[in-house]
Scaffold this motif. Structure first.
Motif, PDB file in Angstrom:
ATOM      1  N   GLU A  41      67.039  86.455  12.394  1.00  0.00           N
ATOM      2  CA  GLU A  41      65.294  86.970  12.375  1.00  0.00           C
ATOM      3  C   GLU A  41      64.906  87.719  11.222  1.00  0.00           C
ATOM      4  O   GLU A  41      63.658  87.436  10.675  1.00  0.00           O
ATOM      5  N   ASP A  42      65.802  88.456  10.577  1.00  0.00           N
ATOM      6  CA  ASP A  42      65.487  89.181   9.302  1.00  0.00           C
ATOM      7  C   ASP A  42      65.039  88.195   8.362  1.00  0.00           C
ATOM      8  O   ASP A  42      64.269  88.599   7.354  1.00  0.00           O
ATOM      9  N   LEU A  43      65.933  87.307   8.107  1.00  0.00           N
ATOM     10  CA  LEU A  43      65.788  86.156   7.111  1.00  0.00           C
ATOM     11  C   LEU A  43      64.685  85.241   7.286  1.00  0.00           C
ATOM     12  O   LEU A  43      64.475  84.436   6.279  1.00  0.00           O
ATOM     13  N   ALA A  44      64.090  85.205   8.499  1.00  0.00           N
ATOM     14  CA  ALA A  44      63.026  84.054   8.872  1.00  0.00           C
ATOM     15  C   ALA A  44      62.087  83.969   7.911  1.00  0.00           C
ATOM     16  O   ALA A  44      61.197  82.839   7.643  1.00  0.00           O
ATOM     17  N   ALA A  45      61.535  84.999   7.272  1.00  0.00           N
ATOM     18  CA  ALA A  45      60.176  84.821   6.188  1.00  0.00           C
ATOM     19  C   ALA A  45      60.450  84.053   5.097  1.00  0.00           C
ATOM     20  O   ALA A  45      59.796  83.251   4.624  1.00  0.00           O
ATOM     21  N   PHE A  46      61.854  83.698   4.881  1.00  0.00           N
ATOM     22  CA  PHE A  46      62.089  82.871   3.786  1.00  0.00           C
ATOM     23  C   PHE A  46      62.302  81.196   4.159  1.00  0.00           C
ATOM     24  O   PHE A  46      62.781  80.581   3.586  1.00  0.00           O
ATOM     25  N   ASN A  47      62.028  81.109   5.496  1.00  0.00           N
ATOM     26  CA  ASN A  47      62.060  79.738   6.009  1.00  0.00           C
ATOM     27  C   ASN A  47      60.801  79.381   6.332  1.00  0.00           C
ATOM     28  O   ASN A  47      60.339  78.435   6.912  1.00  0.00           O
ATOM     29  N   ASP A  48      59.492  79.941   5.597  1.00  0.00           N
ATOM     30  CA  ASP A  48      58.244  79.602   5.866  1.00  0.00           C
ATOM     31  C   ASP A  48      58.017  78.468   4.793  1.00  0.00           C
ATOM     32  O   ASP A  48      58.063  78.304   3.800  1.00  0.00           O
ATOM     33  N   GLU A  49      57.205  77.541   5.586  1.00  0.00           N
ATOM     34  CA  GLU A  49      57.104  76.128   4.811  1.00  0.00           C
ATOM     35  C   GLU A  49      55.937  76.254   3.654  1.00  0.00           C
ATOM     36  O   GLU A  49      56.203  75.870   2.626  1.00  0.00           O
TER      37      GLU A  49
END
Length: 184
Positions: free
Chosen positions: A98-106
């Protein structure tokens, strides 16, 4: 994550052929990260040791939470608009999925892929992977490893230059007339 990964891969955003080479001797590094996180401290520590001459500009961004993807995109836009960095690093230290999710933004992934300058992604630790890692020109397993990858080793370069200088001195001493510079 897997669905977006398949989609972007099918569009060719992960293809090695579209990835740019990193500059061997960067003139300025831009780092997109939290200015108060461990990642920037790690990066700067490695750069102080390896390439103290390399100027670094930090483009502050949130690296986790609901507002982080937009913050990362805004920082990337700012870095690209300034145009004075010949390489960019998008990074943060480890954390939960969840903490790293921002870097999975399309949208962030598409911006990284379309950037005019090479981008290195170093998100989390060795076992962590993000969409930004796949679309970036290079992935590093940690922020420190990214700093190593980006920076020339000043002490190794200095040793190499010294060796060349000694070799040139030897050649010139062997036959000074043959290698004389200036009018005869």
């Amino acid at each position: 994550f897997e669905q977006l990964k398949r989609k972007l891969q099918a569009e060719g955003l992960f293809d090695a052929a579209r990835k740019r080479d990193l500059p061997g001797f960067p003139r300025r590094l831009g780092v997109i990260t939290s200015p108060s996180g461990a990642a920037i401290r790690d990066v700067l520590q490695v750069l102080r040791r390896r390439a103290p001459h390399l100027p670094v500009t930090v483009f502050p961004a949130l690296v986790q939470g609901a507002e982080a993807p937009q913050s990362l995109r805004d920082a990337l836009v700012t870095a690209l608009a300034r145009g004075d960095c010949d390489i960019l690093l998008v990074t943060r230290g480890g954390g939960s999925v969840e903490d790293l999710a921002a870097f999975n933004d399309e949208a962030l992934a598409r911006m990284i892929a379309a950037a005019e300058v090479p981008i290195v992604s170093a998100v989390g630790h060795e076992i962590d992977f993000s969409i930004s890692d796949f679309v970036a020109d290079r992935r590093a397993p940690t922020p420190s490893a990214a700093a190593e990858l980006i920076s020339p080793d000043s002490s190794a370069l200095s040793s190499k230059v010294d060796a060349y200088r000694r070799r040139l001195d030897r050649v010139l001493r062997r036959n000074p007339r043959r290698h004389r510079v200036g009018p005869d």
